[in-house]
Write a protein that holds these residues in place. Structure first.
Motif, short mmCIF file in Angstrom:
data_model
loop_
_atom_site.label_atom_id
_atom_site.label_comp_id
_atom_site.label_asym_id
_atom_site.label_seq_id
_atom_site.Cartn_x
_atom_site.Cartn_y
_atom_site.Cartn_z
N ALA A 178 28.01 48.88 31.81
CA ALA A 178 29.36 49.29 32.18
C ALA A 178 30.00 48.12 32.90
O ALA A 178 29.41 47.58 33.84
N ILE A 179 31.17 47.72 32.48
CA ILE A 179 31.80 46.55 33.09
C ILE A 179 33.23 46.88 33.51
O ILE A 179 34.00 47.47 32.76
N SER A 180 33.54 46.53 34.76
CA SER A 180 34.85 46.81 35.34
C SER A 180 35.36 45.56 36.04
O SER A 180 34.59 44.66 36.39
N ILE A 181 36.67 45.51 36.23
CA ILE A 181 37.27 44.37 36.91
C ILE A 181 38.13 44.86 38.07
O ILE A 181 38.81 45.90 37.97
N GLN A 182 38.09 44.14 39.15
CA GLN A 182 38.84 44.50 40.35
C GLN A 182 40.34 44.43 40.06
O GLN A 182 40.81 43.50 39.42
N GLY A 183 41.08 45.43 40.52
CA GLY A 183 42.53 45.42 40.32
C GLY A 183 42.92 46.12 39.04
O GLY A 183 42.10 46.34 38.15
N TYR A 184 44.21 46.47 38.93
CA TYR A 184 44.69 47.25 37.80
C TYR A 184 45.65 46.48 36.91
O TYR A 184 46.14 47.02 35.93
N ALA A 185 45.94 45.23 37.24
CA ALA A 185 46.80 44.41 36.39
C ALA A 185 46.23 43.00 36.33
O ALA A 185 46.91 42.01 36.54
N SER A 186 44.94 42.92 36.02
CA SER A 186 44.24 41.65 36.08
C SER A 186 44.66 40.70 34.96
O SER A 186 44.93 41.12 33.83
N LYS A 187 44.68 39.43 35.29
CA LYS A 187 44.94 38.38 34.32
C LYS A 187 43.64 37.80 33.76
O LYS A 187 43.67 36.89 32.93
#
Length: 253
Positions: free
Chosen positions: A125-134
């Motif tokens: 499972a992979i996620s990225i910090q923030g909701y509008a990531s570049k």
């Protein structure tokens, strides 16, 4: 490798296709994802209504299967019907917003990886910090690299990896930190409102900004700009408590 990619944000989510582009260069990839956003559905599955699957084609030749159910449904359908075989690995994500701490219990992203692990398939499972990531592409590139390492080393049965990527480029990260799940409870609240018909309703809210994380946890790693990797077990049994419960003489109740 034969790779199945899914998510909980729906078939049109940018993070899903960032993973696809990172993997399709060197792997056989199938995308099976919910037809719409199914965030925070945890490990729910569809039992009381039919599941429908549609082939979806996007611009640039991208194509996948849109499922009317949950992330766990997508994995089940993929293995048991659409693919007809077990893929080598299942990737779930890339989720916008970190999946750390107690949020793992609610996350559809994490549940899809767990479902694959229950079938004996290596999963991330992979996620990225923030909701509008570049930096979705950076997180996707890292996802492909850690998948290669899994293929080399293997994962124990019933264990999958929960990866959280900071909202910066791969080069700017502080490195990789193997961390444990933080069990701190985020401050929660319900905002009480009145609708136009004078009826009460509620919006649940939560603050994801804890002032302190335990140093060895996923939240601390992410706050310090590390890529956090947490091994998660499907077996929820507390084996120490088994022996303690035996000493309770429960059979004498």
């Amino acid at each position: 490798m034969n790779v199945l990619i899914t998510n909980d944000d729906g078939i049109y989510a940018e993070g899903l296709w960032a993973l696809y582009r990172a993997f399709i260069k060197s792997h056989s990839v199938t995308v099976i994802a919910p037809e719409r956003e199914r965030s925070a559905v945890s490990h729910s599955i569809t039992l009381h209504k039919p599941l429908r699957v549609n082939r979806v084609c996007l611009e640039g030749g991208l194509a996948g299967y849109a499922v009317s159910g949950t992330p766990a449904d997508c994995v089940k359908l993929g293995i048991l019907d659409i693919l007809g075989y077990k893929p080598d690995v299942v990737l779930s994500g890339i989720n916008p917003g970190a999946n750390i701490g107690i949020n793992l219990n609610y996350s559809g992203t994490v549940a899809a990886a767990r479902e694959a692990s229950l079938y004996g398939i290596s999963a991330i499972a992979i996620s990225i910090q923030g909701y509008a990531s570049k930096y979705l592409n950076d997180a996707a590139v890292f996802g492909e690299k850690i998948t290669r390492k899994i293929a080399e080393k293997g994962l124990p049965s019933g264990v999958f990896l929960n990866v959280n990527f900071p909202d910066i480029s791969l080069e700017e990260t502080a490195g990789i930190k193997i961390s444990r799940q933080d069990l701190s409870v985020f401050p929660e609240f319900f905002e009480k409102r009145i609708d136009p018909r004078n009826r009460t309703y509620y919006w649940q809210g939560i603050s994801t900004n804890l002032s302190e994380y335990s140093p060895e946890t996923d939240g601390a790693a992410l706050s310090d700009k590390y890529i956090s990797i947490t091994p998660i077990k499907c077996d929820m049994t507390d084996y120490n408590m088994i022996e303690e419960l035996k000493a309770w003489d429960i059979d004498q109740i």
